[in-house]
Write an enzyme that holds these catalytic residues in place. Structure first.
Site, PDB file in Angstrom:
ATOM      1  N   ASP A  23      42.783  41.989  36.506  1.00 30.63           N
ATOM      2  CA  ASP A  23      42.091  42.047  37.721  1.00 30.63           C
ATOM      3  C   ASP A  23      40.669  42.334  37.250  1.00 30.63           C
ATOM      4  OD1 ASP A  23      41.250  41.800  40.661  1.00 30.63           O
ATOM      5  OD2 ASP A  23      41.529  44.008  40.506  1.00 30.63           O
ATOM      6  N   ASP A  35      44.860  47.300  40.578  1.00 30.36           N
ATOM      7  CA  ASP A  35      44.283  48.515  41.302  1.00 30.36           C
ATOM      8  C   ASP A  35      44.986  48.554  42.612  1.00 30.36           C
ATOM      9  OD1 ASP A  35      41.371  48.296  42.616  1.00 30.36           O
ATOM     10  OD2 ASP A  35      42.336  46.814  41.282  1.00 30.36           O
ATOM     11  N   ASP A  85      37.798  43.926  39.827  1.00 34.06           N
ATOM     12  CA  ASP A  85      37.242  44.963  40.339  1.00 34.06           C
ATOM     13  C   ASP A  85      38.207  46.181  40.612  1.00 34.06           C
ATOM     14  OD1 ASP A  85      34.462  44.100  41.632  1.00 34.06           O
ATOM     15  OD2 ASP A  85      35.597  42.359  42.230  1.00 34.06           O
TER      16      ASP A  85
END
Length: 219
Positions: free
Chosen positions: A13, A166, A15
């Site tokens: 991923d 995250d 960000d």
């Protein structure tokens, strides 16, 4: 070791995993929440990992003018953002490349946002074989479509793929894709994601290839 028998895949991923930008996004979405959903104190947390299209559809549906206004404001915000790396991630990516790992970037950001990130980090094109953005998929995380598409484009099986995520939505998407999942405690506390992932990292500092490869030793 398994990595010598067959190539492994790392799907990152962007960000909160590659780029340390989540704090900046929090400021933007906290403000939107105050303006349009004042009764929802954790609005900015609920939308983590979603595509902008999905956020607008779920929380601002029925008001096209407002959706367009927020899109414009977000675009202006992203133009001015800084795009620092999460500690240790560049070195870890280079280590993976040295070991022949196939690497893709899989993000809920759209092509416009990606252009800003690529302007800040032109080296992305050397790090990632494929870049999957929101414009390439029809379903937002936690649907696994984005990760499955990345594996398909790399022509690799899901059982050799590891997702680095995250957000809760991203972690769930990796699980739904039946891939290994490493959770970055950059957005949510480690104890909140511990039971959802195969491994938890505060960031990539000191994380080794052997530790990455060992993920496949455990079911």
């Amino acid at each position: 070791m398994m990595g010598r028998e067959r190539r492994l895949v790392a799907l990152f991923d962007m960000d909160g995993v590659v780029l340390d930008t989540e704090g900046q996004y929090d400021l933007f979405w906290i403000e939107q929440g105050k303006r349009y959903h004042p009764g929802m104190s954790d609005f900015y947390k609920k939308i983590k990992g979603m595509t902008t299209e999905k956020i607008l559809e779920d929380y601002f549906g029925g008001d096209m003018d407002l959706q367009q206004q927020i899109s414009r404001e977000l675009d202006e915000f992203e133009k001015k953002m800084s795009y620092p790396y999460v500690p240790g991630v560049e070195n870890f990516i280079r280590v993976l490349l040295d070991h022949g790992v196939r690497i893709a970037l899989v993000t809920s950001s759209n092509n416009m946002k990606m252009s800003y990130a690529l302007k800040a980090h032109p080296e992305f094109t050397g790090y990632f074989e494929r870049i999957i953005t929101a414009d390439k998929v029809t379903k937002s995380k936690p649907d696994p479509e984005c990760f499955l598409l990345a594996a398909k484009e790399l022509q690799m099986e899901t059982d050799v793929c590891c997702v680095f995520e995250d957000s809760f939505a991203g972690i769930e998407a990796g699980r739904n894709a039946r891939m290994k999942v490493v959770g970055l405690a950059t957005t949510n506390p480690a104890e909140k994601i511990q039971g959802m992932v195969d491994w938890v990292l505060p960031d990539f500092t000191g994380y080794t290839y052997d530790e990455f490869e060992d993920l496949w030793l455990f079911k």
